[in-house]
Design an enzyme around this catalytic site. Structure first.
Site, mmCIF file in Angstrom:
data_model
loop_
_atom_site.group_PDB
_atom_site.id
_atom_site.type_symbol
_atom_site.label_atom_id
_atom_site.label_comp_id
_atom_site.label_asym_id
_atom_site.label_seq_id
_atom_site.Cartn_x
_atom_site.Cartn_y
_atom_site.Cartn_z
ATOM 1 N N HIS A 250 0.827 -1.206 0.000
ATOM 2 C CA HIS A 250 0.000 0.000 0.000
ATOM 3 C C HIS A 250 0.868 1.265 0.000
ATOM 4 O O HIS A 250 0.953 1.955 -1.009
ATOM 5 C CB HIS A 250 -0.959 -0.047 1.206
ATOM 6 N N HIS B 28 1.146 4.780 -2.898
ATOM 7 C CA HIS B 28 1.255 6.178 -2.453
ATOM 8 C C HIS B 28 2.637 6.781 -2.726
ATOM 9 O O HIS B 28 2.751 7.871 -3.281
ATOM 10 C CB HIS B 28 0.984 6.273 -0.944
ATOM 11 N N HIS C 136 -4.083 0.716 -6.573
ATOM 12 C CA HIS C 136 -4.358 1.306 -5.266
ATOM 13 C C HIS C 136 -5.759 0.928 -4.764
ATOM 14 O O HIS C 136 -5.941 0.593 -3.593
ATOM 15 C CB HIS C 136 -4.188 2.829 -5.278
ATOM 16 N N ASN D 154 -6.575 -0.778 -1.282
ATOM 17 C CA ASN D 154 -7.033 0.188 -0.285
ATOM 18 C C ASN D 154 -8.458 -0.033 0.234
ATOM 19 O O ASN D 154 -8.691 0.010 1.440
ATOM 20 C CB ASN D 154 -6.943 1.608 -0.864
ATOM 21 N N ILE E 90 -6.793 8.629 -0.951
ATOM 22 C CA ILE E 90 -7.027 8.382 0.486
ATOM 23 C C ILE E 90 -6.090 7.274 0.945
ATOM 24 O O ILE E 90 -5.762 6.381 0.182
ATOM 25 C CB ILE E 90 -8.499 8.013 0.791
#
Ligand SMILES: *[C@@H]1O[C@H](CO)[C@@H](O)[C@H](O)[C@H]1NC(C)=O
Ligand SMILES: *[C@@H]1O[C@H](CO)[C@@H](O)[C@H](O)[C@H]1NC(C)=O
Ligand SMILES: [Fe+2]
Length: 614
Positions: A275, A280, A466, A470, A614
């Protein structure tokens, strides 16, 4: 393998300004939330949890540590039955505006917490404990990017034997052969039916889980090996224990514990590597290089820009309160204060071209090239929901990027001659991902094919990859027994009081090992916020403005992409209704929706936003 979390005030540690509930961190002007959005609310919520709830809970639970006694006790979290100590309620009331209370803390200022029911226990409260579900989540859960084919037995290690001694697995054929539907190990290796979830080398001492692909297409866990460092030093190798599936008695209790430890190790890898690092963090240099080197009128700027929305903001917030020293992650994830070290160490293994989904699947040995199959790839685990849905999305993105780039670049020469594009790529390689500038695997950016593959990878990482990693955090991890992230005890040894407790009350031992009340409540609060979509999210196949370009051909190609994405979603729904595809539902009866492109706002367990937001 396991660390008890102790946060000491070490003067060498980074410390943070107390920013109260403001977010006063530098983010380049162009990248700030420029739109009124729920993300402001989401970041407010995250800050409240970390800056208000966490210290209060910490101090209260420190004085009177509370444990869950039974799974029914944990389930009260979703029924409004967990009482919050009076002191905490007061601090929360004093710090958080009333209208936020209900949304953030699942309480209207009363003393009971109530979280939404996580999908994994919505239909059946105990199906998560089955071996089939444990294995299925490696194909359709929140870290479906780790399982690989096992081509040698026993599993070997790549760690340097001079430093780490013999780290070869201690799993033997006696441990597993009875579960191979009558075949030998050699036969199932040749038939490519043996798989492994291998966390051993990345963590040096951790877990290896062996799995067998059964005739009916589901995976059966065969053995779990847990390893600890040798007390006399690393060079003596690991101290390992092997657990095998047992249906009854204390062997079953030990097997359930072993699966819990695998969950802990996999959760840490999921949060820090799959993650944070692989989505990110790696995207950020692309955002910066794009803004610095491509004009806003450049076609590649226009192509990539929607896939950068809000990423710098959410990463700044993450650095401030989640992944920072002493932050929420160190308390809730087992890697504790080594979290960032772990993440930066594994950045060394990150290879840009291997982030393309087909390359990733080939590298993990879960797919082979086969020109008779759609897209030229044959999945060895045919019903592998993340891979099946992911490939559809990957090739849709690739076709779109190809159509779009063909409007502006008619030949390879035009790529070489595009000065902005060349400076963009040079900056990305030499400065953005500067630690990797010597790597020969970077595309050279001399051909149209290289541009198309590169942009497809960027869009894939920021959007679908993602999303798959996520938005299942709450649906699967909102019930911590299913996805424990931290443990506080080792496997009990025969003849100890802990072992006697395991005999007397296995569920209580399981909960005491993996689910301390404070960490569970903090962890659930966090993943609840992190799994939500803001109400103005923009999803794959959409843009926030129709007039992003005036080029008719580009608009036409984009409309075609949008249509394709809708068709893909229909196909996914059909597959989820097909009972033959058992891995899409599993014993928990939870369809695989993480790669459905569309979604409403909120906690939906589906939806592919364009960007890491997010
Ligand atoms: C698949 O086959 C195995 C072995 O025969 C069996 O134990 C298991 O219940 C089957 N799973 C499903 C979902 O049918
Ligand atoms: C897009 O541009 C056209 C022509 O300039 C204009 O008529 C239309 O209102 C614009 N649409 C939006 C949503 O701004
Ligand atoms: Fe995220």
């Amino acid at each position: 393998m396991l660390y008890v979390v102790v946060i000491l005030a070490d003067p060498k540690y980074e410390s943070r300004l107390n920013l109260a509930l403001s977010l006063n961190i530098y983010v380049p002007r162009d990248e700030r939330f420029g739109h009124l959005k729920l993300a402001d609310f989401l970041s407010y919520a995250l800050k409240s949890i970390v800056q208000v709830l966490k210290p209060e809970f910490e101090s209260i639970f420190d004085k009177t540590p509370n444990e869950f006694d039974s799974f029914e006790d944990v389930l009260k979290l979703y029924e409004g039955g967990l009482e919050v100590p009076e002191g905490v309620v007061k601090v929360i009331r004093d710090n958080v505006p009333l209208e936020m209370l209900k949304e953030i803390f699942r309480t209207d200022g009363e003393r009971f917490l109530k979280f939404p029911l996580p999908q994994v226990i919505a239909v059946d409260k105990f199906a998560w404990r089955t071996d089939e579900e444990f294995a299925r989540e490696m194909l359709a859960g929140i870290n479906p990017v780790m399982i690989r084919s096992l081509e040698e037995f026993p599993p070997a290690s790549k760690l340097d034997p001079k430093v780490y001694g013999d780290q070869t697995s201690t799993i033997t054929k006696e441990h597993i052969e009875s579960n191979l539907e009558g075949h030998t190990i050699n036969e199932v290796i040749i038939e490519r039916k043996l798989f492994i979830l291998d966390h051993h080398d990345a963590l040096t001492y951790a877990s290896r889980t062996l799995l067998f692909l059964q005739k009916n297409g589901t995976l059966k866990p065969l053995a779990i090996e847990l390893s600890l460092p040798h007390p006399e030093g690393d060079q003596h190798g690991a101290i390992s224990k092997v657990f095998v599936p047992e249906e009854k008695g204390v062997e079953n209790s030990l097997w359930q514990l072993a699966k819990g430890y695998v969950g802990v190790v996999d959760s840490g890898y999921h949060q820090l590597i799959s993650h944070w690092l692989h989505t990110h963090a790696v995207i950020e240099p692309f955002i910066i290089a794009t803004n610095r080197q491509l004009s806003v009128l450049h076609p590649i700027y226009k192509l990539l820009h929607p896939h950068y929305r809000d990423t710098m903001n959410i990463n700044a917030l993450g650095r401030q309160i989640l992944i920072n020293a002493g932050g929420a992650l160190e308390v809730t994830v087992f890697t504790s204060k080594y979290s960032m070290e772990f993440s930066s160490m594994l950045y060394k293994d990150w290879v840009f071209p291997e982030q393309a989904l087909p390359q990733d699947l080939l590298k993990r040995g879960v797919a082979v090239k086969d020109s008779s199959c759609p897209h030229g790839l044959k999945l060895l685990i045919e019903d592998y929901p993340f891979a099946v849905d992911g490939l559809e999305i990957w090739f849709a993105i690739k076709t779109w990027v190809q159509d779009y780039c063909s409007v502006y670049y008619k030949d390879d020469e035009s790529i070489k001659k595009d000065a902005e594009l060349q400076s963009w790529w040079k900056e990305l390689r030499e400065k953005g991902h500067g630690d990797k500038k010597e790597e020969i695997w970077w595309p050279k950016m001399q051909t149209r094919e290289e541009l198309i593959e590169t942009c497809t990878i960027i869009i894939w990482i920021a959007s679908a990859l993602h999303a798959a990693i996520n938005f299942g955090q709450y649906p699967y991890g909102g019930y911590p027994p299913n996805r424990p992230a931290i443990s506080s005890k080792l496997v009990p040894e025969k003849g100890t009081p802990e072992y006697d407790e395991l005999l007397a009350n296995p569920d209580k031992t399981y909960l005491k090992t993996f689910t301390s009340q404070f960490k569970a409540v903090l962890g659930i609060s966090l993943v609840e916020i992190l799994s939500r979509h803001s109400s103005d999210e923009v999803y794959l196949g959409q843009r926030d403005t129709e007039n992003w370009t005036s080029d008719a051909e580009a608009l036409e190609a984009f409309a075609k992409f949008g249509k394709k994405i809708e068709d893909i979603e229909e196909g996914m729904k059909r597959m989820n209704n097909d009972e033959k595809l058992r891995n899409r539902y599993g014993p928990v009866k939870m369809p695989y929706t993480l790669l459905y492109p569309s979604s409403e706002g909120g906690l939906t367990g589906r939806g592919i936003p364009n960007s890491v937001s997010i």
